[in-house]
Design a protein around this motif. Structure first.
Motif, short mmCIF file in Angstrom:
data_model
loop_
_atom_site.label_atom_id
_atom_site.label_comp_id
_atom_site.label_asym_id
_atom_site.label_seq_id
_atom_site.Cartn_x
_atom_site.Cartn_y
_atom_site.Cartn_z
N ALA A 58 8.67 14.49 5.80
CA ALA A 58 8.40 15.34 4.62
C ALA A 58 7.12 14.59 4.08
O ALA A 58 6.09 15.71 3.47
N TRP A 59 6.87 13.39 4.07
CA TRP A 59 5.83 12.88 3.52
C TRP A 59 4.67 13.16 4.41
O TRP A 59 3.50 13.46 4.14
N GLN A 60 4.88 13.15 5.77
CA GLN A 60 3.80 13.39 6.62
C GLN A 60 3.45 14.88 6.44
O GLN A 60 2.09 15.13 6.56
N LYS A 61 4.22 15.97 6.22
CA LYS A 61 3.83 17.32 5.91
C LYS A 61 2.95 17.37 4.56
O LYS A 61 1.93 18.14 4.54
N ALA A 62 3.41 16.59 3.56
CA ALA A 62 2.89 16.61 2.41
C ALA A 62 1.36 16.14 2.29
O ALA A 62 0.53 16.79 1.91
N VAL A 67 -4.76 16.98 3.11
CA VAL A 67 -6.02 17.04 4.07
C VAL A 67 -6.42 18.32 4.43
O VAL A 67 -7.72 18.84 4.43
N ASN A 68 -5.48 19.28 4.37
CA ASN A 68 -5.63 20.61 4.69
C ASN A 68 -6.73 21.43 3.49
O ASN A 68 -7.22 22.39 3.83
N GLN A 69 -6.55 20.73 2.54
CA GLN A 69 -7.19 21.28 1.14
C GLN A 69 -8.50 20.72 1.11
O GLN A 69 -9.27 21.31 0.12
N LEU A 70 -8.84 19.66 1.89
CA LEU A 70 -10.27 19.04 1.68
C LEU A 70 -11.25 19.90 2.32
O LEU A 70 -11.00 20.63 3.38
N ASP A 71 -12.44 20.00 1.72
CA ASP A 71 -13.59 20.57 2.40
C ASP A 71 -14.22 19.72 3.62
O ASP A 71 -14.81 20.38 4.46
N VAL A 87 -7.00 11.50 4.02
CA VAL A 87 -7.10 11.19 5.41
C VAL A 87 -6.29 9.95 6.04
O VAL A 87 -5.55 10.08 7.03
N VAL A 88 -6.80 8.86 5.19
CA VAL A 88 -6.05 7.64 5.49
C VAL A 88 -4.45 7.59 5.61
O VAL A 88 -3.73 7.16 6.32
N ARG A 92 -1.55 7.26 8.25
CA ARG A 92 -0.30 6.33 8.29
C ARG A 92 0.68 7.32 8.37
O ARG A 92 1.94 6.61 8.94
N ALA A 93 1.02 8.26 7.65
CA ALA A 93 2.36 9.10 7.64
C ALA A 93 2.40 9.57 9.17
O ALA A 93 3.83 9.37 9.59
N MET A 94 1.41 9.71 10.02
CA MET A 94 1.80 10.25 11.44
C MET A 94 2.30 8.89 12.12
O MET A 94 3.28 9.03 12.97
N ASP A 95 1.67 7.68 11.89
CA ASP A 95 2.25 6.44 12.56
C ASP A 95 3.44 6.24 12.13
O ASP A 95 4.36 6.04 13.09
#
Length: 160
Positions: A58-62, A67-71, A87-88, A92-95
């Protein structure tokens, strides 16, 4: 040091003894803090790890949504071009997701939980059969009693 296990003259002054004493002292403080918070012990570590896996995903999805909202994933800061904090966080969430999911897969948690559930079901079935036998219920009535217990247990399983 208060968490030392040896006196200064018998090795307590060595660097490794000081490090170990400091570690024990911090661990004791952490245990005391947890006791003050009233944190219950983990009674079912397999289920707790599965819940943690859900929270990590859930944290990774959030963070992915952030990140998807960033220009742009970079910005110009006081010390040059820098990577955005979102992005950082996502990296970390992915790891963390990879680590937790690897632990879940490596430990075969789903198989272990299934085995636990099967043992619990066998115990309940044995108890129902013993209760029916103790009160002298046999034949068709005993079969109907088992069916009723099975229906009730299925309802409980779906609700949990």
């Amino acid at each position: 040091m208060t968490a030392a296990t040896r006196c200064r003259m018998h090795g307590g002054a060595s660097p490794q003894a000081k490090t170990a004493a400091a570690r024990r002292q911090v661990e004791g403080q952490a245990r005391a803090l947890l006791a003050e918070l009233g944190t219950p012990p983990v009674e079912d570590p397999l289920a707790a790890l599965l819940r943690l896996g859900g929270e990590v995903l859930a944290w990774q999805k959030a963070t992915a949504a952030l990140v998807n909202q960033l220009d742009s994933i970079r910005y110009q800061g006081g010390s040059g071009e820098q990577l955005r904090a979102e992005v950082v966080l996502y990296e970390r969430a992915m790891d963390r997701a990879a680590n937790v999911l690897s632990a879940i897969a490596r430990l075969n948690i789903d198989e272990r939980l299934t085995a636990v559930s099967e043992r619990q079901a066998e115990a309940v079935i044995g108890a129902v059969e013993a209760a029916l036998a103790a009160v002298g219920i046999t034949g068709e009535q005993a079969i109907e009693g088992r069916r009723a217990a099975a229906r009730h247990l299925r309802v409980l399983e779906v609700a949990s």
